[in-house]
Motif scaffolding. Structure first.
Motif, PDB file in Angstrom:
ATOM      1  N   PHE A 191       0.809  -1.222   0.000  1.00 19.65           N
ATOM      2  CA  PHE A 191       0.000   0.000   0.000  1.00 19.65           C
ATOM      3  C   PHE A 191       0.842   1.273   0.000  1.00 19.65           C
ATOM      4  CE2 PHE A 191      -2.563  -3.370   1.856  1.00 19.65           C
ATOM      5  CZ  PHE A 191      -3.672  -3.318   1.037  1.00 19.65           C
ATOM      6  N   ASP A 192       2.071   1.175   0.482  1.00 18.66           N
ATOM      7  CA  ASP A 192       2.982   2.321   0.545  1.00 18.66           C
ATOM      8  C   ASP A 192       3.179   2.873  -0.862  1.00 18.66           C
ATOM      9  OD1 ASP A 192       5.073   4.082   0.794  1.00 18.66           O
ATOM     10  OD2 ASP A 192       6.448   2.691   1.769  1.00 18.66           O
ATOM     11  N   GLY A 193       2.651   4.079  -1.109  1.00 17.14           N
ATOM     12  CA  GLY A 193       2.806   4.708  -2.423  1.00 17.14           C
ATOM     13  C   GLY A 193       1.695   4.330  -3.376  1.00 17.14           C
ATOM     14  N   LEU A 194       1.641   3.035  -3.726  1.00 17.73           N
ATOM     15  CA  LEU A 194       0.687   2.557  -4.731  1.00 17.73           C
ATOM     16  C   LEU A 194      -0.753   2.938  -4.387  1.00 17.73           C
ATOM     17  CD1 LEU A 194       0.419   0.863  -7.339  1.00 17.73           C
ATOM     18  CD2 LEU A 194       0.085  -1.135  -5.877  1.00 17.73           C
ATOM     19  N   LEU A 195      -1.108   2.864  -3.099  1.00 17.70           N
ATOM     20  CA  LEU A 195      -2.477   3.192  -2.683  1.00 17.70           C
ATOM     21  C   LEU A 195      -2.888   4.579  -3.183  1.00 17.70           C
ATOM     22  CD1 LEU A 195      -5.077   2.577  -1.019  1.00 17.70           C
ATOM     23  CD2 LEU A 195      -3.919   3.608   0.945  1.00 17.70           C
ATOM     24  N   GLY A 196      -1.979   5.554  -3.096  1.00 16.76           N
ATOM     25  CA  GLY A 196      -2.308   6.921  -3.506  1.00 16.76           C
ATOM     26  C   GLY A 196      -2.597   7.022  -4.997  1.00 16.76           C
ATOM     27  N   VAL A 197      -1.903   6.221  -5.788  1.00 18.62           N
ATOM     28  CA  VAL A 197      -2.109   6.233  -7.239  1.00 18.62           C
ATOM     29  C   VAL A 197      -3.439   5.565  -7.578  1.00 18.62           C
ATOM     30  CG1 VAL A 197      -1.194   5.421  -9.452  1.00 18.62           C
ATOM     31  CG2 VAL A 197       0.382   6.253  -7.675  1.00 18.62           C
ATOM     32  N   ILE A 198      -3.697   4.404  -6.967  1.00 20.64           N
ATOM     33  CA  ILE A 198      -4.914   3.653  -7.297  1.00 20.64           C
ATOM     34  C   ILE A 198      -6.160   4.367  -6.745  1.00 20.64           C
ATOM     35  CG2 ILE A 198      -6.097   1.447  -6.912  1.00 20.64           C
ATOM     36  CD1 ILE A 198      -3.433   0.054  -7.303  1.00 20.64           C
ATOM     37  N   LEU A 199      -6.027   4.998  -5.584  1.00 20.04           N
ATOM     38  CA  LEU A 199      -7.136   5.803  -5.049  1.00 20.04           C
ATOM     39  C   LEU A 199      -7.476   6.937  -6.016  1.00 20.04           C
ATOM     40  CD1 LEU A 199      -6.748   6.639  -1.253  1.00 20.04           C
ATOM     41  CD2 LEU A 199      -8.889   6.216  -2.468  1.00 20.04           C
ATOM     42  N   ALA A 200      -6.459   7.608  -6.530  1.00 20.37           N
ATOM     43  CA  ALA A 200      -6.691   8.724  -7.456  1.00 20.37           C
ATOM     44  C   ALA A 200      -7.388   8.225  -8.725  1.00 20.37           C
ATOM     45  CB  ALA A 200      -5.371   9.416  -7.797  1.00 20.37           C
ATOM     46  N   ILE A 201      -7.006   7.025  -9.194  1.00 16.94           N
ATOM     47  CA  ILE A 201      -7.680   6.457 -10.374  1.00 16.94           C
ATOM     48  C   ILE A 201      -9.164   6.237 -10.055  1.00 16.94           C
ATOM     49  CG2 ILE A 201      -7.816   4.469 -11.939  1.00 16.94           C
ATOM     50  CD1 ILE A 201      -4.754   4.186 -11.684  1.00 16.94           C
ATOM     51  N   SER A 202      -9.446   5.769  -8.815  1.00 18.44           N
ATOM     52  CA  SER A 202     -10.846   5.522  -8.435  1.00 18.44           C
ATOM     53  C   SER A 202     -11.644   6.824  -8.411  1.00 18.44           C
ATOM     54  CB  SER A 202     -10.919   4.808  -7.079  1.00 18.44           C
ATOM     55  OG  SER A 202     -10.707   5.714  -6.006  1.00 18.44           O
ATOM     56  N   VAL A 203     -10.978   7.924  -8.066  1.00 18.11           N
ATOM     57  CA  VAL A 203     -11.646   9.231  -8.041  1.00 18.11           C
ATOM     58  C   VAL A 203     -12.019   9.653  -9.467  1.00 18.11           C
ATOM     59  CG1 VAL A 203     -11.233  11.692  -7.635  1.00 18.11           C
ATOM     60  CG2 VAL A 203     -10.620  10.019  -5.881  1.00 18.11           C
ATOM     61  N   VAL A 204     -11.069   9.524 -10.395  1.00 17.09           N
ATOM     62  CA  VAL A 204     -11.342   9.902 -11.781  1.00 17.09           C
ATOM     63  C   VAL A 204     -12.406   8.989 -12.388  1.00 17.09           C
ATOM     64  CG1 VAL A 204     -10.352  10.087 -14.095  1.00 17.09           C
ATOM     65  CG2 VAL A 204      -9.062  10.931 -12.110  1.00 17.09           C
ATOM     66  N   GLU A 205     -12.323   7.699 -12.044  1.00 20.00           N
ATOM     67  CA  GLU A 205     -13.309   6.739 -12.538  1.00 20.00           C
ATOM     68  C   GLU A 205     -14.729   7.182 -12.156  1.00 20.00           C
ATOM     69  OE1 GLU A 205     -12.535   2.786 -11.004  1.00 20.00           O
ATOM     70  OE2 GLU A 205     -12.780   2.073 -13.068  1.00 20.00           O
ATOM     71  N   GLN A 206     -14.852   7.619 -10.911  1.00 18.40           N
ATOM     72  CA  GLN A 206     -16.152   8.080 -10.406  1.00 18.40           C
ATOM     73  C   GLN A 206     -16.635   9.312 -11.185  1.00 18.40           C
ATOM     74  OE1 GLN A 206     -17.474   7.059  -7.099  1.00 18.40           O
ATOM     75  NE2 GLN A 206     -19.254   8.404  -7.288  1.00 18.40           N
ATOM     76  N   LEU A 207     -15.719  10.266 -11.399  1.00 16.07           N
ATOM     77  CA  LEU A 207     -16.076  11.489 -12.131  1.00 16.07           C
ATOM     78  C   LEU A 207     -16.485  11.153 -13.551  1.00 16.07           C
ATOM     79  CD1 LEU A 207     -13.209  13.880 -10.938  1.00 16.07           C
ATOM     80  CD2 LEU A 207     -15.601  13.859 -10.171  1.00 16.07           C
ATOM     81  N   SER A 208     -15.705  10.253 -14.167  1.00 18.19           N
ATOM     82  CA  SER A 208     -15.974   9.981 -15.571  1.00 18.19           C
ATOM     83  C   SER A 208     -17.274   9.188 -15.731  1.00 18.19           C
ATOM     84  CB  SER A 208     -14.734   9.348 -16.206  1.00 18.19           C
ATOM     85  OG  SER A 208     -14.915   8.038 -16.536  1.00 18.19           O
ATOM     86  N   GLN A 209     -17.605   8.322 -14.754  1.00 23.58           N
ATOM     87  CA  GLN A 209     -18.897   7.621 -14.801  1.00 23.58           C
ATOM     88  C   GLN A 209     -20.058   8.604 -14.663  1.00 23.58           C
ATOM     89  OE1 GLN A 209     -18.557   4.514 -11.860  1.00 23.58           O
ATOM     90  NE2 GLN A 209     -17.399   3.210 -13.251  1.00 23.58           N
ATOM     91  N   ALA A 210     -19.843   9.639 -13.851  1.00 26.84           N
ATOM     92  CA  ALA A 210     -20.888  10.647 -13.647  1.00 26.84           C
ATOM     93  C   ALA A 210     -20.824  11.735 -14.725  1.00 26.84           C
ATOM     94  CB  ALA A 210     -20.732  11.270 -12.265  1.00 26.84           C
ATOM     95  N   GLN A 211     -19.909  11.563 -15.676  1.00 25.65           N
ATOM     96  CA  GLN A 211     -19.685  12.536 -16.762  1.00 25.65           C
ATOM     97  C   GLN A 211     -19.485  13.943 -16.213  1.00 25.65           C
ATOM     98  OE1 GLN A 211     -22.955  11.816 -19.550  1.00 25.65           O
ATOM     99  NE2 GLN A 211     -21.566  10.490 -20.681  1.00 25.65           N
ATOM    100  N   LYS A 212     -18.716  13.996 -15.123  1.00 28.96           N
ATOM    101  CA  LYS A 212     -18.469  15.287 -14.471  1.00 28.96           C
ATOM    102  C   LYS A 212     -17.058  15.760 -14.795  1.00 28.96           C
ATOM    103  CE  LYS A 212     -18.468  17.486  -9.916  1.00 28.96           C
ATOM    104  NZ  LYS A 212     -19.437  18.553 -10.123  1.00 28.96           N
ATOM    105  N   ARG A 213     -16.968  16.995 -15.239  1.00 30.60           N
ATOM    106  CA  ARG A 213     -15.655  17.598 -15.459  1.00 30.60           C
ATOM    107  C   ARG A 213     -15.583  18.925 -14.717  1.00 30.60           C
ATOM    108  NH1 ARG A 213     -12.734  14.776 -19.257  1.00 30.60           N
ATOM    109  NH2 ARG A 213     -14.025  13.414 -20.553  1.00 30.60           N
ATOM    110  N   TYR A 214     -14.360  19.294 -14.356  1.00 21.39           N
ATOM    111  CA  TYR A 214     -14.133  20.556 -13.641  1.00 21.39           C
ATOM    112  C   TYR A 214     -13.505  21.579 -14.579  1.00 21.39           C
ATOM    113  CZ  TYR A 214     -15.171  18.381  -9.137  1.00 21.39           C
ATOM    114  OH  TYR A 214     -15.801  17.781  -8.093  1.00 21.39           O
TER     115      TYR A 214
END
Ligand SMILES: [Zn+2]
Length: 420
Positions: free
Chosen positions: A94-117
């Motif tokens: 989890f050291d390091g990798l967790l931060g990258v995979i968590l961030a991917i999950s955040v973008v995944e959520q935005l893109s599923q909701a078709q939300k852009r900033y």
């Protein structure tokens, strides 16, 4: 991601998947140094996940994997999420990798909701944070922030110099500076990371924002006394280097414990190694060497504590008739996170059950480098048992869920703040 699993479960499963098989150099424990085969395997699957999450993917001149999720209007400056995907030998997944995979999950959520900033979101997977491939660390984040140091290129690891290993992987040291980003292209750097310590668990919080990364000072202390026969040298005539060292070690502890605002300021001081010469059970020691490691959230606090430790040393050396010298070998600057971003992260974490107090990170992170150039902030996720750099390192799926929601909440707050 599977509909049956929570985000936290998915993120944890992805981290665990990358802990063995082609994603590790060793099969009896995770080891994924920078530029190893397993490192490139990890990049390949992360890149697939970024693409699935609706990102465009590229590699920079330092070999960093970067995904980009466009703003409402393409071409805008980005919020850059990132952490490292290399590990120490026999490390945790989890050291390091967790931060990258968590961030991917955040973008995944935005893109599923078709939300852009109005800003783009980028994710960078840094390669060389741990320094487990060469005797140097954070070369990949330093390349991005524009701190390339040609002296690093000749450093030797198990498979050759930095220059040779990069060349074998189709990269070039002399191109490293091309990985540097323009200041105006990045609005902020955000790193989610496991805490690697026991504080959140003790306080029963899942998450906390990080307000600074400790400034470190490391040195070696040498005490010279006088050797003598343990049976014949009277106590009043002794200049015992080991007894003096014992008092010195206790004075280090006392200064760190009693220093005003030391605890809130993340002040810690450690003697972790001690050698006694000549080291016989019937000989009064004439020389002792020990390590000294002092860290605090602010350089001024650290240096004030170092000053007080040195005063205590001087006093005891004089009283005991020994000579004591302190050689400082390392002075790492540490970094302050951006106060506005820290407040936003703190509020976002608090509404997901996180702490209302921002922590000081005693360990170093890529954020240390990035914060020198861009407003930066970190989010710590509780480490059960405080265990890290060890196969037993773990996280709770519910905490990862809360971190995912916190990062989404942080983006919302940031967006409102940008508008005002
Ligand atoms: Zn790390």
């Amino acid at each position: 991601m599977s509909e049956m699993m929570t985000t936290g479960q998915n993120v944890v499963a992805r981290c665990r998947l990358l802990s063995a098989g082609v994603y590790s150099e060793t099969q009896d424990g995770l080891f994924r140094p920078w530029l190893s085969d397993s490192f490139f395997q990890a990049q390949a699957i992360l890149s697939e996940w970024m693409i699935q999450a609706g990102m465009q993917v590229r590699y920079d001149a330092a070999g960093n994997l970067i995904g980009r999720y466009e703003a409402c209007i393409p071409g805008q400056a980005a919020i850059l999420f990132g952490s490292h995907i290399d590990t120490v030998a026999n490390g945790g997944c989890f050291d390091g990798l967790l931060g990258v995979i968590l961030a991917i999950s955040v973008v995944e959520q935005l893109s599923q909701a078709q939300k852009r900033y109005p800003f783009a979101i980028e994710i960078i997977a840094f390669g060389d944070e741990e320094g487990s491939a060469f005797p140097v660390s954070m070369m990949t984040s330093r390349a991005v922030s524009g701190e390339v140091n040609p002296e690093d290129w000749a450093l030797i690891g198990p498979s050759g110099t930095v220059a040779e290993v990069m060349r074998a992987r189709g990269l070039s040291c002399s191109d490293l500076s091309k990985a540097g980003r323009n200041a105006e292209d990045i609005i902020a750097f955000v790193e989610a990371h496991i805490e690697q310590g026991p504080v959140l668990e003790a306080q029963e919080f899942s998450l906390a924002a990080v307000r600074s990364i400790a400034a470190q000072r490391r040195g070696t202390v040498t005490i010279i006394g006088h050797a003598g026969h343990a049976g014949t040298l009277p106590m009043v005539m002794r200049r015992d280097a080991l007894a003096a060292a014992a008092e010195a070690v206790l004075s280090v502890e006392r200064v760190a414990v009693e220093f005003p605002y030391g605890a809130e300021g993340g002040l810690v001081a450690t003697v972790g190694r001690l050698e006694v010469f000549p080291g016989g059970s019937n000989v009064v020691a004439d020389r002792v060497e020990f390590s000294l490691d002092v860290r605090a959230g602010a350089r001024s606090l650290r240096d004030a504590a170092v000053q007080q430790i040195e005063n205590a040393f001087r006093d005891l050396a004089q009283r005991r008739g020994v000579t004591l010298s302190c050689a400082w070998q390392q002075d790492l600057e540490g970094a302050e996170c951006d106060p506005t971003l820290v407040r936003m992260m703190q509020k976002a974490a608090e509404s997901e059950g996180g702490s209302d107090v921002a922590l000081v990170s005693g360990a170093g992170h890529d954020t240390m480098v990035m914060a020198r150039r861009w407003p930066s902030v970190m989010l710590f996720i509780r480490s059960p048992g405080g265990i890290s750099h060890h196969p037993d390192e773990t996280v709770l799926e519910d905490d990862v869920d809360a971190a995912h929601r916190t990062l989404l909440g942080f983006l919302e707050r940031l967006n409102l703040n940008q508008k005002n």
